[in-house]
Design an enzyme around this catalytic site. Structure first.
Site, PDB file in Angstrom:
ATOM      1  N   LYS A  52       0.840  -1.205   0.000  1.00  0.00           N
ATOM      2  CA  LYS A  52       0.000   0.000   0.000  1.00  0.00           C
ATOM      3  C   LYS A  52       0.878   1.260   0.000  1.00  0.00           C
ATOM      4  O   LYS A  52       0.594   2.229  -0.721  1.00  0.00           O
ATOM      5  CB  LYS A  52      -0.938  -0.012   1.223  1.00  0.00           C
ATOM      6  CG  LYS A  52      -2.049  -1.052   1.086  1.00  0.00           C
ATOM      7  CD  LYS A  52      -2.821  -1.306   2.370  1.00  0.00           C
ATOM      8  CE  LYS A  52      -3.683  -2.563   2.196  1.00  0.00           C
ATOM      9  NZ  LYS A  52      -4.346  -2.988   3.440  1.00  0.00           N
ATOM     10  N   GLN A  96      -5.209  -1.798   9.534  1.00  0.00           N
ATOM     11  CA  GLN A  96      -4.913  -3.093   8.903  1.00  0.00           C
ATOM     12  C   GLN A  96      -5.479  -4.226   9.753  1.00  0.00           C
ATOM     13  O   GLN A  96      -5.215  -4.315  10.950  1.00  0.00           O
ATOM     14  CB  GLN A  96      -3.382  -3.230   8.745  1.00  0.00           C
ATOM     15  CG  GLN A  96      -2.933  -4.464   7.998  1.00  0.00           C
ATOM     16  CD  GLN A  96      -3.380  -4.461   6.530  1.00  0.00           C
ATOM     17  OE1 GLN A  96      -3.286  -3.442   5.844  1.00  0.00           O
ATOM     18  NE2 GLN A  96      -3.880  -5.598   6.061  1.00  0.00           N
ATOM     19  N   ASP A 119     -11.286   1.849   3.074  1.00  0.00           N
ATOM     20  CA  ASP A 119     -11.506   0.405   2.921  1.00  0.00           C
ATOM     21  C   ASP A 119     -12.968   0.110   2.579  1.00  0.00           C
ATOM     22  O   ASP A 119     -13.290  -0.973   2.099  1.00  0.00           O
ATOM     23  CB  ASP A 119     -11.162  -0.320   4.238  1.00  0.00           C
ATOM     24  CG  ASP A 119      -9.755  -0.924   4.208  1.00  0.00           C
ATOM     25  OD1 ASP A 119      -9.326  -1.358   3.125  1.00  0.00           O
ATOM     26  OD2 ASP A 119      -9.110  -0.972   5.274  1.00  0.00           O
TER      27      ASP A 119
END
Ligand code: NAD
Length: 290
Positions: A52, A96, A119
């Site tokens: 990322k 995460q 997300d």
């Protein structure tokens, strides 16, 4: 058989984003900024976070990685999220997953501002996406749609079977492909662990598109699909010998497919690209750009 090359597609999408960002920066705006929270030490998470950050560099974004020890409490993590929610210099925030067992994952997802939820896991974004409204779409599912779009694979009127009903992959992709979206308007069957084997086979054997996200190496075998199927393999499984494989018995199934995603180099790359699209959207919202 043709490969749905996630690397090539992701590079193209990120290249487009980088050109837009260069224009914004040339006009005097700051760069888009992604913040990633990583709790504890988890080898797969380390590698996802690394990709990322790398993708942020390629897109011309700034990024910050905030590391916390495994022992952080839920309250401490919630306080940190609250702080970032109020920070105008961050456009997108990722926590995460997975988190340590003592932290309630849904409480953490719910605490992220829907405006920074790149997300697309927050109930507000998930609800908006389900209703067909503007939203940050769950990144892996969105990445799959972008990959189908890139290779001009039609979904309208097609029969699609999704295997696995997780909140992050199976459920959102089944909703997105059945919605009246550009990449959508398919007839979707969502199957899961309680789907009787015979029913699963009935469905997959007549599907135009099969999407599998179960986390079991070699789950989809040659006898499960029909000639010409489009096969999307979401699985990322680490074998004892260190190899990374998907949920499809790739070597034996590939010749039956019209299109198939490789693992690695397929959906994983697209998940990161979709995060970049969502971060750009968060940034554009912040600066009222179109
Ligand atoms: P999960 O691990 O939370 O759940 C597995 C799902 O599989 C469940 O919904 C279960 O009902 C279903 N399932 C299990 N056995 C089944 C069976 N015999 N028949 C039908 N369904 C069955 O799901 P997840 O978080 O979506 O992860 C699935 C896989 O996708 C994992 O390998 C994960 O690492 C991978 N993944 C990849 C990406 C990516 O970017 N490529 C993103 C997320 C997850």
């Amino acid at each position: 058989m043709k490969l749905l090359d996630g690397k090539k597609c992701a590079e193209s999408l990120v290249g487009d984003i980088a050109r837009k960002v260069a224009g914004y920066v040339a006009s005097g705006l700051r760069k888009p900024h992604m913040t990633i929270i990583l709790v504890g030490e988890h080898a797969p998470s380390e590698s996802y976070v690394k990709s990322k950050i790398k993708s942020c560099e390629n897109a011309g974004f700034d990024s910050a990685l905030l590391r916390f020890p495994e022992t952080i409490t839920e309250a401490e993590l919630l306080a940190k999220i609250e702080e970032i929610n109020g920070d105008q210099s961050t456009d997108g925030l990722i926590v995460q997953l997975p988190l340590p067992k003592h932290i309630n994952q849904q409480n953490i997802i719910n605490a992220i501002s829907p405006d920074k939820d790149i997300d697309g896991f927050h109930p507000t974004n998930f609800g908006r996406m389900t209703l067909g409204q503007k939203a940050f779409r769950p990144a892996t599912a969105y990445g799959i749609c972008k990959l189908l779009q890139f290779y001009e694979i039609p979904t309208r009127g097609k029969h699609c079977v999704v295997i696995g009903r997780s909140n992050i992959v199976g459920k959102p992709i089944s909703i997105m492909l059945s919605n009246d979206f550009d990449i959508g308007n398919a007839t979707v069957t969502l199957t899961h662990i309680e789907t009787p084997r015979e029913l699963l086979l009935d469905e997959t054997r007549r599907a135009d598109i099969v999407i599998v996200a179960v986390g079991i190496p070699g789950f989809v075998t040659e006898d499960m699909v029909r000639e010409g199927v489009v096969l999307i393999d979401v699985g990322i499984n680490r074998l004892e010998d260190g190899r990374i494989v998907g949920d499809v018995d790739f070597a034996n199934v590939k010749n039956k497919c019209s299109w198939i995603t490789p693992v690695p180099g397929g959906v994983g790359r697209m998940t990161v690209a979709a995060l970049m699209i969502n971060t750009l959207m968060a940034y554009q919202n912040n600066f009222h750009l179109s």
